[in-house]
Design a protein around this motif. Sequence first.
Motif, PDB file in Angstrom:
ATOM      1  N   ILE A   1      53.570  50.196  42.705  1.00 23.34           N
ATOM      2  CA  ILE A   1      52.734  49.196  42.029  1.00 23.34           C
ATOM      3  C   ILE A   1      52.456  48.057  43.000  1.00 23.34           C
ATOM      4  O   ILE A   1      53.377  47.483  43.587  1.00 23.34           O
ATOM      5  N   ASP A   2      51.186  47.739  43.173  1.00 15.38           N
ATOM      6  CA  ASP A   2      50.805  46.730  44.163  1.00 15.38           C
ATOM      7  C   ASP A   2      51.043  45.308  43.696  1.00 15.38           C
ATOM      8  O   ASP A   2      51.370  44.434  44.491  1.00 15.38           O
ATOM      9  N   CYS A   3      50.846  45.076  42.396  1.00 16.61           N
ATOM     10  CA  CYS A   3      50.823  43.686  41.961  1.00 16.61           C
ATOM     11  C   CYS A   3      51.016  43.603  40.451  1.00 16.61           C
ATOM     12  O   CYS A   3      50.578  44.481  39.711  1.00 16.61           O
ATOM     13  N   GLU A   4      51.679  42.537  40.023  1.00 15.55           N
ATOM     14  CA  GLU A   4      51.841  42.246  38.596  1.00 15.55           C
ATOM     15  C   GLU A   4      50.716  41.292  38.179  1.00 15.55           C
ATOM     16  O   GLU A   4      50.434  40.319  38.870  1.00 15.55           O
ATOM     17  N   LEU A   5      50.053  41.602  37.058  1.00 14.61           N
ATOM     18  CA  LEU A   5      48.936  40.771  36.586  1.00 14.61           C
ATOM     19  C   LEU A   5      49.179  40.276  35.168  1.00 14.61           C
ATOM     20  O   LEU A   5      49.865  40.927  34.380  1.00 14.61           O
ATOM     21  N   LYS A   6      48.565  39.145  34.857  1.00 19.04           N
ATOM     22  CA  LYS A   6      48.452  38.688  33.478  1.00 19.04           C
ATOM     23  C   LYS A   6      47.106  39.182  32.951  1.00 19.04           C
ATOM     24  O   LYS A   6      46.148  39.304  33.730  1.00 19.04           O
ATOM     25  N   PRO A   7      46.996  39.441  31.676  1.00 21.52           N
ATOM     26  CA  PRO A   7      45.697  39.878  31.136  1.00 21.52           C
ATOM     27  C   PRO A   7      44.548  38.932  31.498  1.00 21.52           C
ATOM     28  O   PRO A   7      43.425  39.380  31.744  1.00 21.52           O
ATOM     29  N   SER A   8      44.810  37.647  31.560  1.00 20.32           N
ATOM     30  CA  SER A   8      43.748  36.668  31.861  1.00 20.32           C
ATOM     31  C   SER A   8      43.226  36.797  33.292  1.00 20.32           C
ATOM     32  O   SER A   8      42.144  36.294  33.621  1.00 20.32           O
ATOM     33  N   GLN A   9      43.992  37.472  34.164  1.00 20.39           N
ATOM     34  CA  GLN A   9      43.551  37.654  35.557  1.00 20.39           C
ATOM     35  C   GLN A   9      42.625  38.864  35.721  1.00 20.39           C
ATOM     36  O   GLN A   9      42.032  39.044  36.784  1.00 20.39           O
ATOM     37  N   ILE A  10      42.526  39.680  34.683  1.00 25.42           N
ATOM     38  CA  ILE A  10      41.673  40.875  34.769  1.00 25.42           C
ATOM     39  C   ILE A  10      40.259  40.479  34.364  1.00 25.42           C
ATOM     40  O   ILE A  10      39.910  40.451  33.179  1.00 25.42           O
ATOM     41  N   THR A  11      39.459  40.150  35.348  1.00 24.80           N
ATOM     42  CA  THR A  11      38.121  39.605  35.134  1.00 24.80           C
ATOM     43  C   THR A  11      37.085  40.407  35.907  1.00 24.80           C
ATOM     44  O   THR A  11      37.420  41.217  36.776  1.00 24.80           O
ATOM     45  N   GLU A  12      35.816  40.143  35.612  1.00 23.12           N
ATOM     46  CA  GLU A  12      34.733  40.759  36.383  1.00 23.12           C
ATOM     47  C   GLU A  12      34.821  40.353  37.846  1.00 23.12           C
ATOM     48  O   GLU A  12      34.511  41.141  38.747  1.00 23.12           O
ATOM     49  N   GLU A  13      35.248  39.118  38.091  1.00 22.42           N
ATOM     50  CA  GLU A  13      35.388  38.634  39.477  1.00 22.42           C
ATOM     51  C   GLU A  13      36.393  39.488  40.245  1.00 22.42           C
ATOM     52  O   GLU A  13      36.149  39.893  41.383  1.00 22.42           O
ATOM     53  N   LEU A  14      37.535  39.807  39.613  1.00 23.56           N
ATOM     54  CA  LEU A  14      38.541  40.649  40.263  1.00 23.56           C
ATOM     55  C   LEU A  14      37.995  42.050  40.510  1.00 23.56           C
ATOM     56  O   LEU A  14      38.188  42.626  41.588  1.00 23.56           O
ATOM     57  N   ILE A  15      37.309  42.607  39.522  1.00 22.01           N
ATOM     58  CA  ILE A  15      36.760  43.960  39.657  1.00 22.01           C
ATOM     59  C   ILE A  15      35.763  44.025  40.805  1.00 22.01           C
ATOM     60  O   ILE A  15      35.760  44.979  41.599  1.00 22.01           O
ATOM     61  N   GLU A  16      34.921  43.010  40.958  1.00 22.20           N
ATOM     62  CA  GLU A  16      33.964  42.952  42.072  1.00 22.20           C
ATOM     63  C   GLU A  16      34.695  42.832  43.405  1.00 22.20           C
ATOM     64  O   GLU A  16      34.328  43.477  44.392  1.00 22.20           O
ATOM     65  N   ALA A  17      35.740  42.014  43.442  1.00 24.37           N
ATOM     66  CA  ALA A  17      36.501  41.831  44.688  1.00 24.37           C
ATOM     67  C   ALA A  17      37.198  43.122  45.103  1.00 24.37           C
ATOM     68  O   ALA A  17      37.283  43.456  46.296  1.00 24.37           O
TER      69      ALA A  17
END
Length: 570
Positions: free
Chosen positions: A451-467
Amino acid sequence: MFETNWEIINEDKDIDDTDSIIKKILRNKGITSDEEIEEFLSSKPKKTYDPYLLKNMREVVEKIIKYINEKKSIWIYGDYDVDGISSISLLMDFLSKFTNNLNYYIPLREEEGYGLNCDAIEDIKKKGGELIITVDCGSTSVKEVNLAKELGMEIIVTDHHNLSDEVPNCLILNPKQEDCHYPFKLLCGCGIAFKLAQAIQKRLDAPKKYLSDVLDLVALATVADVVPLIDENRTLLKYGLKKINNSKRLGLKALIEAVGLRDKEITAGHIGFVIGPHFNASGRIDDAKASVKLLLSNDAKIVESLVKHLVKCNKERKAIQEKGLEICKEKVEKYYLEDLFLVVDSEGTHEGVIGIVAGRIRDLYYKPTLIVTQSQEEGILKGSGRSIDDIDIYEEMKKCEDLFIKFGGHKNACGFSIEKSKLDLLRKRLNEQALMIKQKSKDAFIKKLRIDCELKPSQITEELIEALKKIEPYGMGNEKPQFILRQIKVKNEKDSVFMGKNGEHLKLRGVSKFYDDLTEITAIGFGMAKNYKDIGYPQNVDVVGFPKLNEWNGYKNVQFMIYDLKEKGI
């Protein structure tokens, strides 16, 4: 269902924005300096090397140009998989700019098997061949190269496979050969063919368009041959994907439309799971020449006919494969469930699909797997193997090489032939060896999920998906990152978590109790309904997966695609 261990790589709690998430993923991949990060994320990467750094390149180029100038007959000889098909097509396409005296040869899988063979060399000689250039094969073909020379032909080997102690007596282009100082050793066969074309283009000062025109073929082979998507492979693939998405190659464009990808941006995933298997199918159950013809043809009617043929071959391949898989699953469940090393007779399943079946059985039970089938020779079985992460299948098979008629492979996969009467002994010995491995390392047979990274639901955004798109293309050596969301409290009712025609898929909605994060997340697990049932329909789950933007009917919503889930955290 086998056990899976979850492991967060370099656990770090200070991941608070998209930029730090991306840098954490790259750091996990060993990419740390600003220069490395810029190159890795660039849409126009520059990591590529002078083709003349390959040992023997100057001599090879001069010999080919000599044969072109003297109008002599040149034959390209390649394998029947996507790498071989693409390599042949690349050199046929490129060299046709300089000569009309070109032909190619692909062996038939069942009748001739992989690589150079003496009958084919004699056939090429009868047809007037004067120079043979191998692609994606030939590094161990000592006897066959000697025959070609005895018959008065020249032969050049271009390949990427490992060489044995005895090397063919001819010019060889292979970055893995001794004293070759080429900086990157992991090109596919088509990548080597491209470096040859690159060197000829430089020597003749030919238009660079001749090279850019064949980058689509390099992309096909690089993904389909499962070479690491790092370094120069990453560069070639990025430019090759751009070429595919603006395809001028009539056959490739027609196949993309026929398989339902007309309006899609073609990715490495599309090549690996949709396009590549169609090209492979002709070589698996018919004749791989159909795939080469499709890639080289400019005749719309011929292309239409060949596309239909490949689609038909792939449907037939799938049906044969699924039947073989069911036969093997039934045998494993009935006879071999306690075995650590699975050795299964697939009862005459077409040898063109036994490698795929071996991979599927390996994935279902997470055990090294050999699948065998009857060859054309009475009493002789042909086999294909796939391994798990911590077991080198080549080394384990090598301990049993006294049992084989023929055997070869590498850490993850192998191929062999064996007398049917010796199969039970092979199974016994491999299981004894596997038991010794387990006694030394009990975790060897437990799948690890990194697993690369632990996320909070609020961090899962369109901005992250584009990045995250900048880290593509994903594949071996550049695996898709995996993220963990902890303690998602499932909001939807028990009956509404399942979807699909037979309720086989999973859909969970909820918020994270662990972070006190009130952002609701939708998590989708295709084919994962059984997994959820098996752990007792928990209302609080940890999920591992990857974020995706779902677009439908003009609406967009962020979803988390589940790879694995557990009731309790790691």
